[in-house]
Every structure is written in structure tokens, then in C-alpha cells.
Motif scaffolding. Structure first.
Motif, PDB file in Angstrom:
ATOM      1  N   ALA A  84       2.043 -49.312  37.123  1.00 17.19           N
ATOM      2  CA  ALA A  84       3.034 -48.331  37.602  1.00 17.19           C
ATOM      3  C   ALA A  84       3.467 -47.427  36.458  1.00 17.19           C
ATOM      4  N   PRO A  85       2.552 -46.609  35.924  1.00 17.29           N
ATOM      5  CA  PRO A  85       2.908 -45.768  34.772  1.00 17.29           C
ATOM      6  C   PRO A  85       3.936 -44.698  35.094  1.00 17.29           C
ATOM      7  N   ASN A  86       4.113 -44.382  36.365  1.00 17.35           N
ATOM      8  CA  ASN A  86       5.097 -43.371  36.768  1.00 17.35           C
ATOM      9  C   ASN A  86       6.532 -43.806  36.486  1.00 17.35           C
ATOM     10  N   GLU A  87       6.762 -45.097  36.266  1.00 20.31           N
ATOM     11  CA  GLU A  87       8.126 -45.586  36.058  1.00 20.31           C
ATOM     12  C   GLU A  87       8.746 -45.029  34.773  1.00 20.31           C
ATOM     13  N   TRP A  88       7.925 -44.680  33.798  1.00 22.19           N
ATOM     14  CA  TRP A  88       8.466 -44.096  32.559  1.00 22.19           C
ATOM     15  C   TRP A  88       9.165 -42.776  32.869  1.00 22.19           C
ATOM     16  N   ALA A  89       8.504 -41.921  33.636  1.00 22.73           N
ATOM     17  CA  ALA A  89       9.095 -40.627  33.977  1.00 22.73           C
ATOM     18  C   ALA A  89      10.362 -40.808  34.799  1.00 22.73           C
ATOM     19  N   THR A  90      10.341 -41.757  35.722  1.00 19.08           N
ATOM     20  CA  THR A  90      11.526 -42.022  36.537  1.00 19.08           C
ATOM     21  C   THR A  90      12.686 -42.485  35.666  1.00 19.08           C
ATOM     22  N   TRP A  91      12.401 -43.401  34.741  1.00 15.95           N
ATOM     23  CA  TRP A  91      13.444 -43.907  33.841  1.00 15.95           C
ATOM     24  C   TRP A  91      14.012 -42.762  33.006  1.00 15.95           C
ATOM     25  N   MET A  92      13.146 -41.951  32.444  1.00 14.85           N
ATOM     26  CA  MET A  92      13.603 -40.849  31.597  1.00 14.85           C
ATOM     27  C   MET A  92      14.437 -39.847  32.394  1.00 14.85           C
ATOM     28  N   ALA A  93      13.975 -39.480  33.572  1.00 13.61           N
ATOM     29  CA  ALA A  93      14.708 -38.518  34.383  1.00 13.61           C
ATOM     30  C   ALA A  93      16.091 -39.046  34.734  1.00 13.61           C
ATOM     31  N   GLN A  94      16.157 -40.312  35.108  1.00 13.39           N
ATOM     32  CA  GLN A  94      17.449 -40.902  35.476  1.00 13.39           C
ATOM     33  C   GLN A  94      18.394 -40.948  34.282  1.00 13.39           C
ATOM     34  N   HIS A  95      17.885 -41.305  33.118  1.00 16.98           N
ATOM     35  CA  HIS A  95      18.761 -41.432  31.956  1.00 16.98           C
ATOM     36  C   HIS A  95      19.202 -40.078  31.410  1.00 16.98           C
ATOM     37  N   VAL A  96      18.305 -39.108  31.414  1.00 17.84           N
ATOM     38  CA  VAL A  96      18.703 -37.776  30.961  1.00 17.84           C
ATOM     39  C   VAL A  96      19.707 -37.180  31.938  1.00 17.84           C
ATOM     40  N   ARG A  97      19.456 -37.384  33.229  1.00 19.49           N
ATOM     41  CA  ARG A  97      20.383 -36.876  34.240  1.00 19.49           C
ATOM     42  C   ARG A  97      21.738 -37.568  34.115  1.00 19.49           C
ATOM     43  N   SER A  98      21.722 -38.874  33.923  1.00 17.37           N
ATOM     44  CA  SER A  98      22.964 -39.627  33.780  1.00 17.37           C
ATOM     45  C   SER A  98      23.726 -39.205  32.530  1.00 17.37           C
ATOM     46  N   ALA A  99      22.993 -39.020  31.425  1.00 15.38           N
ATOM     47  CA  ALA A  99      23.633 -38.603  30.179  1.00 15.38           C
ATOM     48  C   ALA A  99      24.273 -37.233  30.339  1.00 15.38           C
ATOM     49  N   ALA A 100      23.579 -36.328  31.021  1.00  7.54           N
ATOM     50  CA  ALA A 100      24.121 -34.982  31.226  1.00  7.54           C
ATOM     51  C   ALA A 100      25.363 -35.032  32.103  1.00  7.54           C
ATOM     52  N   ALA A 101      25.354 -35.909  33.120  1.00  5.17           N
ATOM     53  CA  ALA A 101      26.479 -35.987  34.041  1.00  5.17           C
ATOM     54  C   ALA A 101      27.719 -36.575  33.384  1.00  5.17           C
ATOM     55  N   THR A 102      27.515 -37.546  32.473  1.00  7.10           N
ATOM     56  CA  THR A 102      28.665 -38.215  31.855  1.00  7.10           C
ATOM     57  C   THR A 102      29.173 -37.501  30.618  1.00  7.10           C
ATOM     58  N   SER A 103      28.324 -36.660  30.016  1.00 10.81           N
ATOM     59  CA  SER A 103      28.743 -36.015  28.772  1.00 10.81           C
ATOM     60  C   SER A 103      29.696 -34.853  29.017  1.00 10.81           C
TER      61      SER A 103
END
Length: 356
Positions: free
Chosen positions: A301-320
């Protein structure tokens, strides 16, 4: 897609139509805020098999939340035929039939699909750095490949000596032939974006940014193999402090320790992304080398890296929220580091002048 384009044309007579018919398609486009999630896709088949295709389609399995913004098909090489190869074979080899099919489906879903030229195998850029006749000879098959496979951009990974005039000529020609919407990125080692830092490309990225910065969409800076440290924010901050806009600098990461030195596990990377996004609301995003075995999913499931990154960057942007200001102590420390880099730059210049 076609229906939406037709409806856009019809807005001249019915301006309220497009928002109604295109809302669903717009929502599925891969935007991930303003931050990029870039995937390098070189291993297209598992274990060299002609049949075990590494599919890109899991990246778009959920049309409502596509994590990836750019997929870079690697690596394109120019040969003395003259000709063009994708890795070890011509791009029309049947080995790549599924690659081009997947690429078209990603494009239809809103993902930008580009090619990557060069990389560790030297020769492509030296061939393009000759006189005008040589340039035309080697550029022609590259041009044809871009058009044949509808590549929407090109990532220029220059890991050999090339002149500034040579890279400018190539960028200008790509823009002239494929238009302003054609995406051009470069993939310098991270150190090359700091004053006096190491550089594999020959030309100065500071000079390139001055001359053709408007034509370069972003830089996929390689924070691995000792050229940059992705386990903290400091090397990225040095790049921004030395003048490159955070919006244009993508942090290039190794997705699996098997893919090269400098791997940082995801748990350790999360606070780095949080810090970078907090201090740089326009943070340029992340790029992963490479797709097929990306963790945490690995080959299954190599696509999980992109999903993890998108979620964390999105989360970081939302909380910052708004831009986080650095402390006075940190500001002083960064000025000291910047002064040190300038000393390094001048020392290298004096040494070059001396041996010349």
C-alpha cells in the motif's frame, strides 16, 4: 471533464451554469490546501517483472480526498542515438502501457503528471548543453515524448555539470513550446539552496532564480544523502533565510530506508512539518523518493505515504492559524548561522579565484 469545459465556454451566455455543473469536479481536484504532495514514480514494476505493475490508481481511489498533487514519472534519459529512454527502455515499450494508462486517469482526477529528466545517471544535460545544433538534436525526442504522453510538466534533476545559459535555454524552450501552464520544477540538493552550500548541478540556483524564477514553479530540494537533514526544521529554515520563498521550496524526503540515506520515520517527521507550516503558512510541501515501497504501507500500500503526508500537512496548516513568530533567541541564532554560510560562500569564491 469535457462537459465541464463546454459549460465553462457557455458561461458567456449563462454565467451561473459552471458553478452548478462543476462543483463536484472542483471538489475532487488534488489541491491539499496550497501545499504540494509530490510523488516520484520510478519503479513501475515489482522486482523487474514485466507483469507485476506498481499501480498509481490507489492514489485516486477516494475521489473526494485525493492526497497527491503531482506525480513525477522517472527517470527520462537522453541518449546518443539520439533518442529518449524511460529508465532502460524507450517510453513506447509495452512495459509502460499501464504506466501511461494510470497517468491519464490521474490527470482526469486533477493530479498533475510530469516527467523527471536526469537524476543520478549523467549525460542528458551535457547533451543539452552543447551548441544550438546539438541542443536541437537531443531536445527533439524529449519534446516528442512530452507531447505523445501528454506530460504536464518536467522536473529537471541536474546531477551533473551544466551551464546557467544551458539550463535557461532549456527552460525557455519548454515554456515556448508547451505554454505558460507547463509546470517546470527543479530538484537540487538542499544544500544548493543555501549560500556556499554543496551543489551537484554546476550552475547557481541563486542566479537561476534571479534570471528565470518566474518560470520555475517549485524546487524539490533533496533533504537526504547528507545534502540536507529532514529530521529538524533548521536546514529548511536556512534555505528560506537565504532568500528562497517557502512557497517554492518542497522538502524532498526518502520514503523508505531502502531508498537511500537520510530516511526519517513519520513519527519524527510530524513535528517538523508542524513547525515548518506554523512558521511558513505558504510552506511548499513535501516530495517522496520514491513511490513503490513508501512507508507506512510498503509495497502492499505505497499510497499510504501520500495520504499520511496530506493529512499531516493539512492538520498542521489548520492548527497553526496565522504565522508563528520565532523567539528573539532563535532569531539571533539564525543570523549567526546565516553569517556562517556567507563566510563559507566567500571562502569558496576566494578558493576558486585562487586556483583559476
Amino acid at each position: 471533464m469535457l462537459f465541464c469545459k463546454v459549460s465553462q465556454w457557455m458561461t458567456r451566455v449563462m454565467p451561473l451554469l459552471v458553478p452548478m455543473v462543476c462543483a463536484k469536479e472542483t471538489a475532487t481536484a488534488a489541491t491539499v490546501n496550497d501545499h504540494r504532495v509530490v510523488i516520484y514514480y520510478q519503479t513501475t514494476n515489482f522486482n523487474g517483472s514485466a507483469t507485476e505493475h506498481v499501480s498509481l490508481l490507489p492514489l485516486i481511489s477516494d475521489k473526494s480526498s485525493i492526497p497527491v498533487t503531482h506525480v513525477l514519472i522517472a527517470a527520462i534519459h537522453l541518449t546518443d542515438d539520439p533518442g529518449v529512454h524511460l529508465n532502460n527502455y524507450p517510453p513506447n515499450n509495452t512495459l509502460f502501457d499501464q504506466v501511461w494508462s494510470d497517468a491519464a486517469q490521474l490527470q482526469a482526477a486533477g493530479v498533475t503528471v510530469m516527467g523527471m529528466l536526469g537524476g543520478a545517471a549523467a549525460g542528458s544535460y551535457s547533451r543539452l548543453d552543447g551548441d544550438d545544433a546539438d541542443f536541437e538534436k537531443y531536445y527533439a525526442p524529449l519534446h516528442d515524448m512530452i507531447g505523445t504522453y501528454n506530460l504536464q510538466g518536467l522536473d529537471l534533476d541536474v546531477e551533473e555539470t551544466m551551464s546557467l545559459d544551458g539550463i535557461v535555454r532549456l527552460i525557455d524552450r519548454l515554456k515556448a513550446d508547451f505554454g505558460d501552464s507547463f509546470t517546470i520544477s527543479l530538484a537540487p540538493v538542499a544544500a544548493a539552496l543555501t549560500e556556499g552550500g554543496g551543489n551537484l548541478s554546476g550552475f547557481s540556483y541563486f542566479d537561476l532564480e534571479k534570471e528565470r524564477g518566474s518560470s520555475v514553479s517549485f524546487y524539490n530540494a533533496q533533504f537526504y544523502y547528507g545534502w540536507g537533514d529532514a529530521s529538524s526544521a533548521s536546514d529548511y529554515e536556512s534555505i528560506v533565510d537565504d532568500g528562497f520563498a517557502a512557497a517554492k521550496v518542497v522538502m524532498g524526503l526518502v520514503t523508505n530506508p531502502a531508498n537511500g540515506g537520510g530516511f526519517v520515520d513519520l513519527d519524527s517527521e510530524a513535528p517538523v512539518l508542524q513547525e515548518l507550516t506554523a512558521e511558513n503558512p505558504a510552506f511548499g510541501g513535501v516530495a517522496g523518493w520514491e513511490y513503490f515501497n513508501s512507508l507506512p504501507g510498503g509495497e502492499s500500500a505505497p499510497n499510504e505515504w501520500a495520504t499520511w503526508m496530506a493529512q499531516h500537512v493539512r492538520s498542521a496548516a489548520a492548527t497553526s492559524g496565522q504565522k508563528k513568530e520565532i523567539s528573539a533567541r532563535e532569531a539571533v541564532w539564525r543570523r549567526v548561522r546565516k553569517a556562517g554560510r556567507r563566510v563559507r560562500r566567500e571562502a569558496k569564491r576566494v578558493y576558486r579565484d585562487y586556483i583559476a
